[in-house]
Design a protein around this motif. Structure first.
Motif, PDB file in Angstrom:
ATOM      1  N   SER A 180       1.468   4.825  -7.835  1.00 37.89           N
ATOM      2  CA  SER A 180       1.276   6.129  -6.767  1.00 37.89           C
ATOM      3  C   SER A 180       0.367   6.895  -7.285  1.00 37.89           C
ATOM      4  CB  SER A 180       2.676   6.827  -6.593  1.00 37.89           C
ATOM      5  OG  SER A 180       3.657   5.871  -5.859  1.00 37.89           O
ATOM      6  N   ALA A 232      -4.421   2.358   6.844  1.00 39.51           N
ATOM      7  CA  ALA A 232      -4.085   2.500   5.178  1.00 39.51           C
ATOM      8  C   ALA A 232      -5.563   2.415   4.556  1.00 39.51           C
ATOM      9  CB  ALA A 232      -3.493   1.258   4.419  1.00 39.51           C
ATOM     10  N   ARG A 241      -7.424   5.972   5.127  1.00 37.49           N
ATOM     11  CA  ARG A 241      -6.433   7.045   4.205  1.00 37.49           C
ATOM     12  C   ARG A 241      -6.960   6.643   2.629  1.00 37.49           C
ATOM     13  NH1 ARG A 241      -0.891   7.598   5.702  1.00 37.49           N
ATOM     14  NH2 ARG A 241      -1.227   5.519   6.706  1.00 37.49           N
ATOM     15  N   GLN A 258      -4.955   4.373   1.388  1.00 36.56           N
ATOM     16  CA  GLN A 258      -3.578   4.586   0.878  1.00 36.56           C
ATOM     17  C   GLN A 258      -3.445   3.557  -0.451  1.00 36.56           C
ATOM     18  OE1 GLN A 258      -1.044   3.394   3.974  1.00 36.56           O
ATOM     19  NE2 GLN A 258       0.840   4.320   2.740  1.00 36.56           N
ATOM     20  N   ASP A 283       2.579   1.826  -1.701  1.00 37.51           N
ATOM     21  CA  ASP A 283       3.257   2.305  -0.780  1.00 37.51           C
ATOM     22  C   ASP A 283       3.854   1.362   0.284  1.00 37.51           C
ATOM     23  OD1 ASP A 283       2.487   4.601  -1.615  1.00 37.51           O
ATOM     24  OD2 ASP A 283       1.225   5.181   0.164  1.00 37.51           O
ATOM     25  N   THR A 332       4.748   7.205   2.952  1.00 42.47           N
ATOM     26  CA  THR A 332       3.573   7.449   2.044  1.00 42.47           C
ATOM     27  C   THR A 332       4.227   8.110   1.065  1.00 42.47           C
ATOM     28  OG1 THR A 332       3.416   9.423   3.638  1.00 42.47           O
ATOM     29  CG2 THR A 332       1.791   7.764   3.780  1.00 42.47           C
ATOM     30  N   TYR A 371       5.422  15.638   8.664  1.00 41.54           N
ATOM     31  CA  TYR A 371       5.488  14.219   8.325  1.00 41.54           C
ATOM     32  C   TYR A 371       7.076  13.618   9.252  1.00 41.54           C
ATOM     33  CZ  TYR A 371       2.989  15.189   4.219  1.00 41.54           C
ATOM     34  OH  TYR A 371       2.048  15.563   3.149  1.00 41.54           O
ATOM     35  N   THR A 425       6.604   9.601   6.346  1.00 45.62           N
ATOM     36  CA  THR A 425       5.222   9.119   6.673  1.00 45.62           C
ATOM     37  C   THR A 425       4.224  10.056   7.373  1.00 45.62           C
ATOM     38  OG1 THR A 425       4.018   7.071   7.463  1.00 45.62           O
ATOM     39  CG2 THR A 425       5.830   7.777   8.601  1.00 45.62           C
ATOM     40  N   GLU A 426       3.046   9.956   7.464  1.00 44.04           N
ATOM     41  CA  GLU A 426       2.266  10.957   8.030  1.00 44.04           C
ATOM     42  C   GLU A 426       2.156  10.972   9.490  1.00 44.04           C
ATOM     43  OE1 GLU A 426      -1.436  10.753   5.836  1.00 44.04           O
ATOM     44  OE2 GLU A 426      -0.509  11.126   3.939  1.00 44.04           O
TER      45      GLU A 426
END
Lengths: 208, 821, 56, 393
Positions: free
Chosen positions: D135, D167, D170, D172, D176, D204, D213, D321-322
């Motif tokens: 992460s 993903a 961002r 990501q 995740d 996330t 979130y 999560t966003e």
């Protein structure tokens, strides 16, 4: 295929049974029908008409052809006739399966069907999987009969006679009678009556 | 033997026959035939799971699946379905339609000639019509949403196949609701927060243990539990047997509120509370009145769990517009039950633990929402909702409801929706102001009165101008009401396409008829035990598809191929791969709780059993904590008064349950002077709706002179000179039919029964012509229950009958199209 | 004297060689390993407080 | 000791008498080369799979599991070995990791996880270390091979496309979503249905204070940061604003409405809309300590009074999560798939927000969704109901 000599008479008999089988297998398309308006078909019908036993039924066929000739798409009219007689059930038409006439239930795939399957199995045969019809369909029986005749070469075997008598004649009258209740151009009724007349004349002759 | 044709053409006929003889029909077999005894395979049906012995390509015998301890004798009808003379054997097209397409003479429908076409041509015609509809009209012109009971099997689920393939082409009109529970499933979410009609009920062992009284309100468990939505295994019958013993020992009292002595009552040897047909609401109101006046109702329960009781009481007391107090004396005049008896009944309900089981019959009538709502109000007043063996249920007669659920996941189904909606060929979503979804029972109205605006469940629906109907595994010419009205509607349709395995009346009224195979001619799988989720059963193909029939999967794959999207349709998987995929999905979903064998083992064994579920009480969670486990109603509480419905401003469904007089009613009600007999068309005892009516030998076990039985009261029959076994003409201003009389004490005076699902077979195509077999929907009214659900009102139907004299017409319902002579 | 010196020279020379070899072969490698290890440990300990290595 | 250092200093500082500068520098250089070569070789030996699996804890557990995965065997024949994923490629971090491995040596010597049972019991903790590392470095080791810029989205499945594009946008961290891709997940993470894991994958990692979130599933709420006293439950797909982040706990604010009949325990997303945001324990619902109360209104459709509240509670750091988009995609897929089983499937916008709970509950009999998925699908349906749809229906 083993080469056997086949007598002329047997060749003719086989050919005729195959001709009936063809007519009862499926509807005629435009080209096939044309042959009966002005072609080989006319010739064949003319020849058959000369035999007194066959005159009535051939006339019926010819009159039907005259009726449908002026129709825009005669082959469709005849296709509708075909479906009306052979593709409906016993109440409305004449399904071309022995089981329907010979079994108590009046259903398909009854004992007569099993008999045909057993007969074929014993000889290593099957119905063409593309045809997808029960083995007791009249056209299949006639096709098989044609083959029996050719196989017999110059003579007539007991098997042939037995097949005609037990497997075909056992229900043919009922079948032909059933076709008669349908009212349309009459082409297929005529064909069936012609078959009935021919096979009776034939069996009489070969047994004589 | 060697096989030949056309090789020996000489002599007399040589020249002519060459061109006249086609290819042969017989060929040499590749492999020798197998064993002689045949092979046992596993399959299933709505009538039950079973094992079948298959020999020489034919289903020879059928025996019930060993887990089914109470199989129905309808299993005897299965072979008759496969080998029925009514089977559709080839793709067929109506002759006049074939010649003239949309300009064809539609008045011929139902009595016309068909021609056989190849599959290729049939699919092309089907596709071209869809294409024409989308380009010439728009998505509003095609209705492809009507569905019926399908056959069992989740891979070949016919409605899903139709929906998926047609959605890949374009948008169409869809339906909401169904013919069985239209009113119930619409009203109950406002009152108890779920459809109730399709909800699991309190488990039978808890009922048997705790209930002292069971009220069967218009429900016939023994008759209706014979069939199930999945492969049925009849587990509920074990409990009915125990119930019978408990009744004999006087441990439980069972009272059937019904005008008719039901099969259940006769089986259980239980009591009956006779009631005039369609008058359940007055009876219930009078019970509520008694409970209120005698202070017998549970105030605390109402305060905690319900809203709007205060708004309802004035109606009960006659303080609202109608100024009628709903006393037992008032009710007696309508429902035919003595006032004192009503009071006794009310007192009995509160005395001990009482389970009320309501059937679907009382909501299949005009204002069908009201008895359902009022029954919930009664149950609320009793205050036993959420207690084991108390409260109310609306589905204990259906698909093993009441048998505890195992909680195991069932197999999924072949996907109903396209995977890639963007690839839809016609993206036009413009319904030209018409509604894209209509209440299921209003499609005939739409054809007859396009553009008409109707109210439905809070919305205004504009009926679309339908030009084309597509049906798959669906027989509206059985389940819709008023045949003669339907004939008028079908005259207006340009094209009708039907996919089925048997020549239903719907097929006979169609233009393109595509032969599907039966569920026993394909590989599939389904749940067994329905609501109990008892296990998964393999449906092993018994025989190959007969004649030119194809599986639903194949048929709609052909259509998808025509759209150039075959791979998107099948996801590149064949039938067996789909069966496996659904099974493996099920294994995955059950991983933690129910270990399952691998697919090969399952397929060989034929089933996976999940065991018995845990007993469960309906609404117990709500009773324990109404805040967290709130109901799905707008408020989260039981709504005795619904402000939401009240706001719709409907006439025939207002803020609280009410009594409305029916358009037709027996025993002194409207229309009973002219047509005195109430006709009930309940679910059949020997069929699943119209399924299996085509099974000839089995039909012969219950038909009377080849006709559907009509059950008559002895006195009524005698006064008309009718004896058991006579042919009877039944009629009203909507239609007429022939049926065979069965005279029985089970039926009170003024009541007759013809079970729905009897196939329609009119003498000819003309409007008003006599139905030769006895389809009750020739007589029923195509009337909406109310503005709320717009559901079917089949049980609001008055008729008259007489002994049939004259030339008896032949039955035309079976065996395919009857054709113009 | 020169002999002693020579002897002395001889001993210092040997010692120098020995020291050189000791330093290059043993001491510095060990010190290096310790150093790198120490660096590693330091980074790890830092990570324990400031979180595992992030990304640019 | 001092003497020794002095002596050492003398040796180091004094120029050599006998050995030439050339020889010393040459000798030092050579020794350096040989040393570094040897050191690196040794280091690389510890960086091979053979070395890793020389420990039973590795060879009997994770190594066997790896062999079942695509990282072991696939159609392109490229495979990942232990250090490819588990040892940082950057030198400093690699050395730090090697030192960290002293713990592992310790364990190996004292046999802390020498049986399968011991390993399984410890797996959650061990996995968590690796996940934290991934992460933090944004799954650097994955991205050494798998690069967002090199992904061809067009050949992915529909659902993969949606998720991967989001993903990629961002950048990501891979872990995740892809936990358990090479070894089995810790036992409690299966929790039977794969759906819980699937939902968790959507979370996330790392939350910023002040940001909003959404919960990926139903989550317990607590009264304080010790997470000792339960305060209720947050429903799936519920919006929270982060007030504080403290190691394992985060403080969140939930803006909601509640009915004031009863204890007012259930939180709803909006006035008169039965979209469940979660519930509170009786104590919390009745206390003023955890919430600010706002306006009160009567809902005319039910006659019930509603009150706006802003609830501040603590929860575990995670499972947020966003954006709800991925959750909705999952919910829609589930709805489309599961609901094909019965008669028909109504469109999302066929019913209004408050009708859906009743209709949905009635449909559940045959579909067997777990609680989290049920809650999520219901919320999806409600948020796409006729109240939120512009499309005339």
């Amino acid at each position: 295929m083993t080469e056997t000599t086949v007598s002329e008479i047997n060749e003719t008999r086989a050919s005729l049974y195959w001709w009936f089988a063809t007519l009862l297998t499926k509807e005629l398309d435009k080209e096939q029908l044309a042959i009966y308006f002005c072609g080989e078909g006319v010739k064949l019908l003319d020849q058959l008409e000369q035999e007194a036993l066959f005159t009535a039924s051939v006339e019926k066929i010819k009159s039907a052809l005259t009726t449908i000739l002026p129709i825009n798409k005669p082959e469709l009219e005849l296709a509708a006739d075909f479906s009306q007689i052979f593709l409906t059930d016993t109440k409305a038409g004449a399904p071309p399966y022995a089981s329907v006439y010979l079994s108590k239930s009046g259903q398909l795939f009854e004992q007569p069907h099993q008999d045909m399957v057993d007969l074929f199995t014993a000889q290593g045969l099957v119905v063409d999987p593309n045809f997808k019809e029960p083995a007791d369909h009249i056209a299949i029986q006639l096709d098989y009969l044609g083959n029996l005749i050719i196989q017999d070469g110059e003579g007539v075997s007991d098997a042939q006679i037995d097949f005609i008598e037990t497997n075909i004649l056992s229900w043919l009258d009922m079948f032909v009678q059933a076709t008669d209740k349908v009212k349309n151009s009459g082409f297929y009724q005529g064909i069936c009556q012609l078959l009935q007349a021919y096979i009776k004349q034939d069996i009489a002759e070969i047994k004589a | 033997m060697s096989i030949s044709r056309r090789s020996f053409l000489q002599g007399l006929l040589a020249t002519s026959t060459a061109a006249l003889v086609g290819p042969g029909l017989i060929q040499a077999a590749h492999a020798a035939a197998g064993d002689t005894a045949g092979q046992w395979k596993v399959s299933g049906s709505h009538w039950g799971a079973f094992r079948a012995r298959v020999y020489a390509g034919k289903v020879q015998e059928i025996k019930a699946f060993e887990a089914d301890k109470y199989p129905t004798d309808m299993l005897k009808g299965i072979k008759g379905i496969i080998y029925s003379p009514s089977r559709i054997r080839y793709p067929m097209v109506r002759y006049d339609w074939y010649l003239n397409r949309e300009k064809s003479d539609t008045t011929q429908r139902g009595d016309n000639r068909f021609i056989r076409v190849t599959w290729d041509e049939a699919i092309t015609l089907f596709h071209d019509e869809l294409e024409r509809m989308q380009t010439q009209y728009g998505p509003w012109a095609i209705h492809a949403g009507s569905t019926g009971w399908r056959s069992t099997g989740q891979v070949h689920s016919c409605g899903n196949h139709m929906a998926r393939a047609i959605a890949m082409h374009g948008y169409t009109v869809n339906k909401v609701g169904d013919y069985s529970t239209g009113a119930g499933q619409t009203i109950m979410p406002y009152v108890l927060g779920t459809t109730e009609v399709y909800a699991q009920g309190t488990s039978w062992p808890l009922i048997l243990k705790n209930s002292k009284t069971i009220v069967l309100w218009g429900t016939d468990l023994v008759k209706n539990l014979q069939v199930g939505w999945n492969c049925e295994t009849h587990e509920a019958f074990e409990y009915l047997e125990q119930l019978k013993e408990k009744i004999a020992r006087k441990e439980i009292r069972v009272i059937s509120v019904d005008p008719v002595k039901s099969k259940t009552q006769n089986y259980l040897n239980s009591e009956q509370q006779y009631i005039n047909p369609q008058t359940d609401v007055p009876f219930m109101l009078a019970i509520a009145h008694t409970l209120y006046k005698e202070n017998l109702y549970d105030k605390k329960f109402i305060d905690t769990y319900a809203l709007g009781f205060g708004d309802f009481v004035p109606y009960l007391l006659g303080a609202t517009k109608d100024k009628v107090e709903k006393t037992p004396e008032w009710a007696e005049q309508i429902c035919g039950i003595k006032a004192d008896q009503i009071r006794e009944f009310a007192r009995m309900l509160v005395k001990e633990r009482t389970q009320i089981m309501v059937g679907w019959s009382i909501q299949r009538q005009q204002h069908g929402e009201q008895p359902y709502w009022m029954a919930a109000v009664l149950a609320t007043m009793l205050g036993q909702i959420g207690l084991p063996g108390g409260g109310i249920s609306y589905a204990h007669h259906y698909s093993s409801v009441g048998v505890a659920s195992t909680g195991a996941a069932g197999p999924g189904a072949f996907p109903r929706n396209p995977d890639k909606p963007d690839k839809r060929i016609h993206k036009n979503k413009d319904y030209k102001g018409y509604s894209s979804t209509i209440p299921v029972a209003r499609w005939v109205d739409a054809i007859l009165e396009p553009g008409k605006k109707i109210q439905a469940n809070g919305a205004t629906i504009t009926l679309p101008d339908l030009k084309m109907m597509v049906f798959s595994g669906c027989n509206p010419w059985h389940h819709h009401q008023d045949r003669n009205n339907m004939k008028k509607a079908f005259h207006k349709l340009e094209t009708v396409v039907t996919v089925d395995f048997t020549w239903t009346a719907t097929c006979r009224f169609s233009d393109i008829v595509l032969p599907a195979c039966t569920q026993w001619e394909r590989n599939d799988l389904d749940l067994y035990g329905s609501y109990s989720g008892r296990g998964i059963i393999a449906m092993q193909k018994l025989v190959d598809p007969l004649f030119q029939s194809k599986t639903d999967f194949e048929i709609f794959t052909l259509l998808a191929r025509k759209l150039g999207q075959e791979k998107d349709y099948t996801q590149g998987k064949n039938e067996m791969q789909w069966v496996k995929e659904l099974y493996n999905g099920c294994v995955e979903a059950n991983k933690a709780s129910f270990p399952m064998p691998d697919f090969e083992t399952f397929w060989k064994e034929g089933f996976v059993d999940f065991g018995k579920g845990k007993d469960w009480t309906r609404q117990a969670a709500f009773r324990e904590d109404p805040e967290i486990n709130s109901l799905g109603t707008p408020s989260g509480f039981i709504e005795i008064f619904s402000r939401k419905i009240d706001r719709y401003g409907y006439k025939e469904c207002q803020g609280h349950p009410m009594w409305f007089e029916k358009a037709e009613r027996s025993h002194g009600g409207p229309g009973s002077d002219k047509h005195p007999i109430w006709l009930q068309s309940c679910h059949p005892n020997k069929r699943l709706h119209s399924q299996m009516c085509d099974s000839e030998q089995f039909r012969a076990t219950y038909a009377v002179k080849g006709r559907e039985p009509i059950y008559l009261n002895p006195h009524d029959a005698k006064s008309r000179g009718i004896k058991d076994g006579d042919l009877v003409r039944v009629f009203n201003e909507r239609g007429q039919l022939l049926a065979g009389a069965v005279v029985s004490d089970n039926f009170p005076s003024g009541v007759a029964r013809i079970e729905e699902g009897a196939w329609y077979g009119p003498v000819d195509e003309k409007i008003g012509s006599l139905d030769t077999y006895g389809d009750p929907n020739t007589l029923t009214m195509d009337l909406a229950t109310s503005e709320l659900s717009q559901a079917t009102s089949a049980n609001t139907c008055q008729v008259q009958y007489e002994k049939f004299i004259g030339k008896v017409p032949a039955v035309t319902a079976f065996g395919g199209p009857k054709e113009i002579s | 004297m020169s002999e002693i010196k020579n002897e002395y020279e001889q001993t210092t020379r040997t010692r120098e060689w020995k020291t050189f070899l000791f330093i290059t072969v043993c001491l510095f490698p060990i010190l290096s390993v310790l150093l790198i290890g120490g660096y590693g440990f330091t980074v790890w300990f830092l990570q324990m407080f400031m979180g595992p290595p992030g990304h640019g | 000791m001092i003497k020794f250092i002095k002596c050492f200093w003398q040796i180091v500082s004094k120029p050599s008498v006998h050995l030439s500068l050339g020889l010393l520098s040459m000798g030092g250089f050579l020794a350096g080369v040989i040393f570094w070569g040897g050191f690196n070789t040794a280091l690389e030996v510890t960086n091979t799979e053979e070395f890793c699996i020389s420990c039973h804890a590795m060879s009997d557990n994770v190594y066997v599991e790896l062999q079942e995965t695509v990282h072991w065997k696939n159609h392109s024949g490229v495979r990942a070995t232990c250090p490819d994923c588990h040892v940082p490629h950057n030198w400093t971090n690699k050395i730090a990791r090697k030192m960290q491995a002293s713990k592992e040596v310790w364990s190996a010597v004292f046999g802390n996880i020498d049986t399968r049972e011991k390993f399984l019991a410890k797996r959650g903790e061990l996995a968590q270390h690796e996940w934290d590392r991934f992460s933090a470095n944004n799954s650097l080791e994955c991205k050494n091979c798998h690069n967002y810029n090199s992904m061809d989205f067009s050949i992915m499945s529909e659902r993969a496309q949606v998720q991967m594009k989001m993903a990629a946008e961002r950048d990501q961290s891979c872990i995740d979503c892809h936990k358990g891709i090479a070894h089995n997940l810790p036992e409690n993470m299966h929790s039977g249905e794969g759906t819980l894991a699937k939902l968790e994958e959507m979370a996330t990692s790392g939350y910023d204070q002040g940001q909003s979130y959404y919960s990926v599933r139903q989550l317990p709420l607590f009264t304080d940061k010790t997470l000792a006293t339960e305060a209720g439950q947050l429903n799936a797909a519920t919006k929270v604003t982060i007030l504080a982040v403290e190691d394992n706990a985060i403080q969140v604010e939930i803006d909601a409405w509640r009915k004031t009949k009863g204890f007012g325990r259930v939180m709803f997303e909006d006035f008169a809309m039965n979209i469940n945001d979660g519930f509170l324990s009786k104590e919390v619902a009745l206390s003023d300590d955890y919430m600010d109360k706002g306006e009160s209104k009567i809902d005319e459709l039910t006659g019930l009074p509603w009150q706006k509240v802003s609830v501040k509670l603590w929860m575990r750091n995670g499972s947020l999560t966003e954006s709800r988009d991925t959750l909705w995609t999952f919910a829609k897929t589930t709805f489309d798939k599961s609901c094909s089983v019965c008669h028909t499937q109504p469109a999302e916008n066929h019913f209004d927000t408050n009708t859906w709970p009743g209709m949905f509950n009635g449909m559940l009999s045959f579909v067997n969704l777990d609680g989290d998925t049920q809650a999520l699908v219901l919320k999806y349906l409600q948020k796409h109901s006729s109240d939120f749809s512009d499309e005339a229906h």
